[in-house]
Design a protein around this motif. Structure first.
Motif, PDB file in Angstrom:
ATOM      1  N   LYS A  70      41.163  14.970 -36.047  1.00  0.00           N
ATOM      2  CA  LYS A  70      42.434  14.266 -35.861  1.00  0.00           C
ATOM      3  C   LYS A  70      42.400  12.912 -36.558  1.00  0.00           C
ATOM      4  CE  LYS A  70      43.437  16.463 -31.459  1.00  0.00           C
ATOM      5  NZ  LYS A  70      43.977  16.348 -30.117  1.00  0.00           N
ATOM      6  N   VAL A  90      46.448  16.638 -37.820  1.00  0.00           N
ATOM      7  CA  VAL A  90      45.467  17.361 -36.997  1.00  0.00           C
ATOM      8  C   VAL A  90      45.100  18.661 -37.700  1.00  0.00           C
ATOM      9  CG1 VAL A  90      45.112  18.542 -34.793  1.00  0.00           C
ATOM     10  CG2 VAL A  90      46.363  16.375 -34.853  1.00  0.00           C
ATOM     11  N   VAL A 112      42.928  22.068 -37.053  1.00  0.00           N
ATOM     12  CA  VAL A 112      42.139  22.908 -36.152  1.00  0.00           C
ATOM     13  C   VAL A 112      41.326  23.820 -37.071  1.00  0.00           C
ATOM     14  CG1 VAL A 112      42.225  24.610 -34.290  1.00  0.00           C
ATOM     15  CG2 VAL A 112      43.963  22.814 -34.405  1.00  0.00           C
ATOM     16  N   GLU A 127      36.207  18.633 -29.541  1.00  0.00           N
ATOM     17  CA  GLU A 127      35.883  19.985 -29.078  1.00  0.00           C
ATOM     18  C   GLU A 127      37.146  20.864 -29.133  1.00  0.00           C
ATOM     19  OE1 GLU A 127      35.023  21.678 -24.533  1.00  0.00           O
ATOM     20  OE2 GLU A 127      35.513  19.603 -24.895  1.00  0.00           O
ATOM     21  N   GLU A 177      49.095  26.419 -24.547  1.00  0.00           N
ATOM     22  CA  GLU A 177      49.609  25.057 -24.696  1.00  0.00           C
ATOM     23  C   GLU A 177      50.974  24.909 -24.052  1.00  0.00           C
ATOM     24  OE1 GLU A 177      48.663  24.257 -29.061  1.00  0.00           O
ATOM     25  OE2 GLU A 177      49.598  22.405 -28.325  1.00  0.00           O
ATOM     26  N   LYS A 230      53.891  25.149 -33.096  1.00  0.00           N
ATOM     27  CA  LYS A 230      53.484  24.094 -34.032  1.00  0.00           C
ATOM     28  C   LYS A 230      53.233  24.592 -35.450  1.00  0.00           C
ATOM     29  CE  LYS A 230      52.851  20.165 -31.567  1.00  0.00           C
ATOM     30  NZ  LYS A 230      52.200  20.147 -30.257  1.00  0.00           N
ATOM     31  N   MET A 288      46.785  21.549 -22.507  1.00  0.00           N
ATOM     32  CA  MET A 288      46.179  22.874 -22.671  1.00  0.00           C
ATOM     33  C   MET A 288      45.799  23.374 -21.281  1.00  0.00           C
ATOM     34  SD  MET A 288      45.428  24.974 -25.123  1.00  0.00           S
ATOM     35  CE  MET A 288      44.714  24.468 -26.690  1.00  0.00           C
ATOM     36  N   GLU A 316      47.121  15.523 -26.135  1.00  0.00           N
ATOM     37  CA  GLU A 316      47.657  14.264 -26.662  1.00  0.00           C
ATOM     38  C   GLU A 316      48.801  13.813 -25.778  1.00  0.00           C
ATOM     39  OE1 GLU A 316      50.113  14.343 -30.132  1.00  0.00           O
ATOM     40  OE2 GLU A 316      51.155  16.143 -29.517  1.00  0.00           O
TER      41      GLU A 316
END
Ligand code: AMP
Ligand code: GLY
Length: 423
Positions: free
Chosen positions: A147, A157, A159, A185, A191, A213, A272, A283
């Protein structure tokens, strides 16, 4: 009451805010600065082409038009201290002060905040040195999340599902000029976006929503600002809600108070729900979500202006409970071809004028009014929100309305809320 309100910003969220405010019998006028093609055409709403960073022109506008209060849509002016500015002039404003906005504007600040407040979150480390970041990646392996520290419109961000991807992301983000990265992590789970309005003391949760997203069907491709959302998420059962209140929002407000930060506005938790049932924070944003707002507000029965004024007046107790329509909503974003990368603008949008009351709500985002024409002017162009008795009805309305609208290069995900009608 004859309220007159300033909404700052030019996205789909701001169109939805203006629309929702104007549904209240106490609101006479909304001025959007700078607004978009949708707010220009909305009855009761006017645009002023003032930049969101031009605090002095915005102040002049509030004074000249005798506006009652200001809602700040985007994170950028909040992170630049617009709420501090208005507060210093005794202009009522809904949006947190600059220190509070750091919860969104700096991922590293937010991670320290979560640790201090003991809010459950993914384990992480912060790096300013590329070599140290790379060795940490080697030690931890993939999947892992990188991030960028700073505002990035949902695009900072990565992943990373394998080590090479993670290494490239670290190299790329430092090269783009970010000075600090958080490496985190990877969390598995479901989500959910849970937004609360707060007066700094008390808070009220809005209905939860689920964002989409990634740019591609089946949650593939790069992250975007959000390609669609539905509401309610169906994820927040009483046990999950208890965790969200007790482990996330209460400690967050307590921590702000401890730090002497007066937080009035929206706290948007990107959460999450992990496979073991534990809710962790990914966030916090310091504002309404986009496109969650376009899905949530059409279901809100409580007048938005009353709710916001009660936050500004530190009187949220007045609303022991928010009222909601017993309905479901699905918002599908129509984006410009190429988004979240490069795209072109200035394309004519056809079909909006001939929609009827049985069609979905069309919240405009990246659009501009050019004479009588509405032209594309951004990456995410429209948010089309269907509202219905269930997700079938809401989805059908959104997608069938979308079929009546066109512009060159129009792209939307075909699978927004699909899982809600398959289960
Ligand atoms: P953020 O801006 O921090 O919410 O990150 C954007 C998106 O990246 C989130 O909505 C998630 O889909 C994903 N993401 C962020 N952090 C993690 C994490 N620790 N584990 C898995 N996915 C994440
Ligand atoms: N939909 C994601 C955001 O507003 O940040």
């Amino acid at each position: 009451m004859n309220r007159k309100v300033l909404v700052i910003g030019n996205g789909g969220r701001e169109h939805a805010l203006a629309w929702s405010l104007l549904n209240s019998s106490s609101v006479d006028l909304v001025i959007c600065a700078p607004g978009n093609g949708g707010t220009a055409n909305l009855e009761g709403c006017e645009n002023r082409s003032i930049d969101v960073e031009d605090f002095s022109s915005l102040t002049k506008l509030v004074k000249e038009e005798a506006l009652d209060f200001v809602i700040v849509g985007p994170e950028l002016p909040l992170s630049l201290g617009i709420a501090d500015h208005f507060r210093s002039l005794d202009i009522p404003v809904f949006g947190p002060v600059q220190q509070g906005a750091q919860i969104e504007s700096s991922k590293a600040w937010a991670k320290n905040f979560f640790a201090d407040a003991k809010i459950p979150t993914a384990a992480s480390a912060t790096f300013t040195n590329p070599q140290m970041a790379q060795s940490y990646l080697k030690e931890k392996g993939a999947p892992i999340v990188i991030k960028a520290d700073g505002l990035a419109a949902g695009k900072g961000v990565v992943v990373a599902m394998n080590l090479l991807e993670a290494q490239n992301a670290v190299e790329e983000l430092f090269m783009q000029g970010y000075q600090k990265l958080v490496i985190e992590e990877y969390l598995e789970g479901e989500e959910v976006s849970v937004l609360a309005v707060t007066d700094g003391e008390d808070f009220r949760l809005l209905l939860s929503a689920q964002d989409h997203k990634r740019i591609g069907q089946g949650n593939t491709g790069p992250n975007t600002g959000g390609m669609g959302a539905y509401c309610p998420s169906g994820i927040v059962n009483p046990e999950i809600e208890y965790q969200i209140r007790e482990n996330i929002f209460l400690p967050t407000l307590a921590q702000f108070k401890k730090m002497g930060i007066e937080y009035c506005g929206v706290l948007y938790a990107g959460l999450m729900v992990c496979p073991d049932g534990v809710v962790k924070i990914l966030e916090f944003n310091c504002r309404f979500g986009d496109p969650e707002t376009q899905a949530i507000l059409p279901l809100l029965k409580t007048p938005l202006d009353e709710l916001i004024v009660s936050c500004i007046m530190k009187d949220l107790r007045k609303f022991p409970q928010l009222e909601w329509h017993q309905a479901h909503s699905v918002c599908v974003i129509a984006a410009s071809e190429g988004y979240p990368g490069k795209y072109t603008t200035g394309h004519l949008i056809e079909g909006i004028d001939s929609l009827s009351h049985s069609d979905a709500l069309v919240f405009q985002a990246g659009t501009i009014l050019d004479g009588k024409n509405i032209l594309t002017d951004g990456g995410r162009v429209l948010g089309v929100t269907g509202v219905g008795i269930d997700f079938f009805a809401a989805r059908n309305q959104a997608y069938s309305t979308l079929e009546k609208i066109s512009f060159e290069g129009m792209y939307s995900r075909p699978d927004i809320a699909l899982k809600k009608v398959q289960s």
